[in-house]
Write a protein that holds these residues in place. Structure first.
Motif, short mmCIF file in Angstrom:
data_model
loop_
_atom_site.label_atom_id
_atom_site.label_comp_id
_atom_site.label_asym_id
_atom_site.label_seq_id
_atom_site.Cartn_x
_atom_site.Cartn_y
_atom_site.Cartn_z
N ASP A 58 0.81 -1.21 0.00
CA ASP A 58 0.00 0.00 0.00
C ASP A 58 0.85 1.27 0.00
OD1 ASP A 58 -2.82 -1.16 2.01
OD2 ASP A 58 -2.38 -1.32 -0.13
N SER A 59 1.92 1.26 0.74
CA SER A 59 2.71 2.48 0.90
C SER A 59 3.50 2.85 -0.35
CB SER A 59 3.66 2.35 2.09
OG SER A 59 4.57 1.30 1.89
N VAL A 60 3.58 1.95 -1.32
CA VAL A 60 4.34 2.26 -2.54
C VAL A 60 3.44 2.41 -3.76
CG1 VAL A 60 6.30 0.95 -1.60
CG2 VAL A 60 4.82 -0.10 -3.33
N LYS A 61 2.16 2.16 -3.59
CA LYS A 61 1.24 2.27 -4.72
C LYS A 61 1.27 3.67 -5.30
CE LYS A 61 -2.07 -1.30 -3.40
NZ LYS A 61 -3.45 -1.60 -2.93
N GLY A 62 1.36 3.74 -6.62
CA GLY A 62 1.41 5.02 -7.30
C GLY A 62 2.82 5.59 -7.40
N ARG A 63 3.76 4.99 -6.70
CA ARG A 63 5.15 5.46 -6.74
C ARG A 63 6.09 4.44 -7.35
NH1 ARG A 63 7.88 6.33 -2.22
NH2 ARG A 63 6.76 4.77 -0.97
N PHE A 64 5.84 3.18 -7.10
CA PHE A 64 6.69 2.11 -7.60
C PHE A 64 5.98 1.36 -8.71
CE2 PHE A 64 9.32 1.19 -3.47
CZ PHE A 64 9.60 2.54 -3.37
N THR A 65 6.75 0.88 -9.68
CA THR A 65 6.20 0.09 -10.76
C THR A 65 7.10 -1.11 -11.02
OG1 THR A 65 5.25 2.06 -11.81
CG2 THR A 65 5.44 0.07 -13.15
N ILE A 66 6.50 -2.29 -11.01
CA ILE A 66 7.25 -3.49 -11.34
C ILE A 66 6.98 -3.84 -12.79
CG2 ILE A 66 5.42 -5.06 -10.54
CD1 ILE A 66 7.70 -6.94 -9.57
N SER A 67 8.02 -4.25 -13.48
CA SER A 67 7.87 -4.66 -14.87
C SER A 67 8.74 -5.87 -15.12
CB SER A 67 8.24 -3.52 -15.81
OG SER A 67 9.58 -3.11 -15.61
N ARG A 68 8.43 -6.57 -16.19
CA ARG A 68 9.11 -7.84 -16.43
C ARG A 68 9.35 -8.05 -17.91
NH1 ARG A 68 7.07 -11.93 -18.43
NH2 ARG A 68 4.98 -11.05 -18.27
N ASN A 69 10.49 -8.62 -18.23
CA ASN A 69 10.79 -9.05 -19.60
C ASN A 69 10.85 -10.55 -19.57
OD1 ASN A 69 12.18 -9.91 -21.98
ND2 ASN A 69 12.78 -7.77 -22.30
N PHE A 70 9.79 -11.17 -20.02
CA PHE A 70 9.68 -12.63 -19.92
C PHE A 70 10.78 -13.33 -20.71
CE2 PHE A 70 7.64 -16.50 -18.95
CZ PHE A 70 7.60 -17.29 -20.09
N ASN A 71 11.07 -12.85 -21.88
CA ASN A 71 12.05 -13.52 -22.73
C ASN A 71 13.47 -13.46 -22.16
OD1 ASN A 71 10.15 -14.31 -24.65
ND2 ASN A 71 10.33 -12.36 -25.75
N GLU A 72 13.76 -12.39 -21.45
CA GLU A 72 15.11 -12.22 -20.91
C GLU A 72 15.21 -12.64 -19.45
OE1 GLU A 72 16.41 -8.24 -21.59
OE2 GLU A 72 16.39 -8.45 -23.77
N ASN A 73 14.10 -13.08 -18.87
CA ASN A 73 14.09 -13.48 -17.45
C ASN A 73 14.59 -12.34 -16.56
OD1 ASN A 73 13.17 -16.06 -18.12
ND2 ASN A 73 15.26 -16.85 -18.31
N THR A 74 14.16 -11.16 -16.85
CA THR A 74 14.55 -10.02 -16.03
C THR A 74 13.30 -9.28 -15.55
OG1 THR A 74 14.69 -8.56 -17.96
CG2 THR A 74 16.71 -9.70 -17.29
N TRP A 75 13.42 -8.60 -14.45
CA TRP A 75 12.36 -7.72 -13.97
C TRP A 75 12.97 -6.55 -13.24
CZ3 TRP A 75 13.43 -12.55 -12.27
CH2 TRP A 75 13.71 -12.75 -10.92
N SER A 76 12.21 -5.50 -13.18
CA SER A 76 12.71 -4.25 -12.62
C SER A 76 11.69 -3.63 -11.69
CB SER A 76 13.03 -3.26 -13.74
OG SER A 76 14.04 -3.76 -14.58
N LEU A 77 12.19 -2.78 -10.84
CA LEU A 77 11.33 -2.01 -9.94
C LEU A 77 11.72 -0.55 -10.10
CD1 LEU A 77 9.12 -2.23 -7.73
CD2 LEU A 77 10.98 -2.09 -6.05
N GLN A 78 10.86 0.20 -10.72
CA GLN A 78 11.07 1.64 -10.85
C GLN A 78 10.48 2.31 -9.62
OE1 GLN A 78 12.72 3.45 -13.24
NE2 GLN A 78 12.35 5.21 -11.90
N MET A 79 11.32 3.03 -8.90
CA MET A 79 10.89 3.66 -7.66
C MET A 79 10.97 5.17 -7.80
SD MET A 79 12.78 1.11 -4.95
CE MET A 79 14.43 1.60 -5.45
N ASN A 80 9.83 5.81 -7.74
CA ASN A 80 9.76 7.27 -7.85
C ASN A 80 9.29 7.87 -6.54
OD1 ASN A 80 10.46 7.02 -10.60
ND2 ASN A 80 8.31 6.85 -11.20
N SER A 81 9.49 9.15 -6.41
CA SER A 81 9.04 9.89 -5.22
C SER A 81 9.47 9.18 -3.94
CB SER A 81 7.52 10.05 -5.23
OG SER A 81 7.09 10.73 -6.39
N LEU A 82 10.73 8.82 -3.91
CA LEU A 82 11.25 8.07 -2.77
C LEU A 82 11.25 8.92 -1.51
CD1 LEU A 82 14.10 6.24 -4.63
CD2 LEU A 82 12.31 5.10 -3.30
N SER A 83 11.01 8.27 -0.40
CA SER A 83 11.02 8.92 0.90
C SER A 83 11.97 8.17 1.82
CB SER A 83 9.62 8.94 1.50
OG SER A 83 9.24 7.63 1.90
#
Length: 116
Positions: A58-83
């Motif tokens: 809940d505390s990261v909703k709207g600020r963090f975004t998880i994404s994934r590249n299935f073919n490359e077996n990678t995923w990322s966490l974009q973290m904005n408005s960090l506190s």
């Protein structure tokens, strides 16, 4: 399956960071878990292999975004408005089922420090 995390570092409040993780094999679900000093681990975000189901603390909703590249077996966490409350060691995790705090595969932790 081995996980290799990258990213993290130090940033001032309001800034952004991006964490990435690469797995040596396919898994059903991927995510990120963090542990702040003196606190218990918590699941920050997760995504399943189809990319259709995502979960966010809940505390990261709207600020963090998880994404994934299935073919490359990678995923990322974009973290904005960090506190400063986001300061923690972040672990990338993966599993053959949904992500939990007992997920099978864990990467090495990467420290995120947010200064006020």
């Amino acid at each position: 399956v081995q996980l290799q995390a990258s990213g993290g570092g130090s940033v001032q409040a309001g800034g952004s960071l991006r964490l990435s993780c690469k797995a040596s094999g396919r898994t059903f679900a991927q995510g990120w878990v963090r542990q702040a000093p003196g606190k218990e681990r918590e699941i920050v975000a997760s995504i399943n292999w189809a990319g259709k189901d995502t979960y966010y603390l809940d505390s990261v909703k709207g600020r963090f975004t998880i994404s994934r590249n299935f073919n490359e077996n990678t995923w990322s966490l974009q973290m904005n408005s960090l506190s400063p409350e986001d300061t923690a060691v972040y672990y990338c995790v993966a599993d053959t089922a949904r992500i939990t705090l007992r997920s099978k595969y864990w990467g090495q932790g990467t420290l995120v420090t947010v200064s006020s």
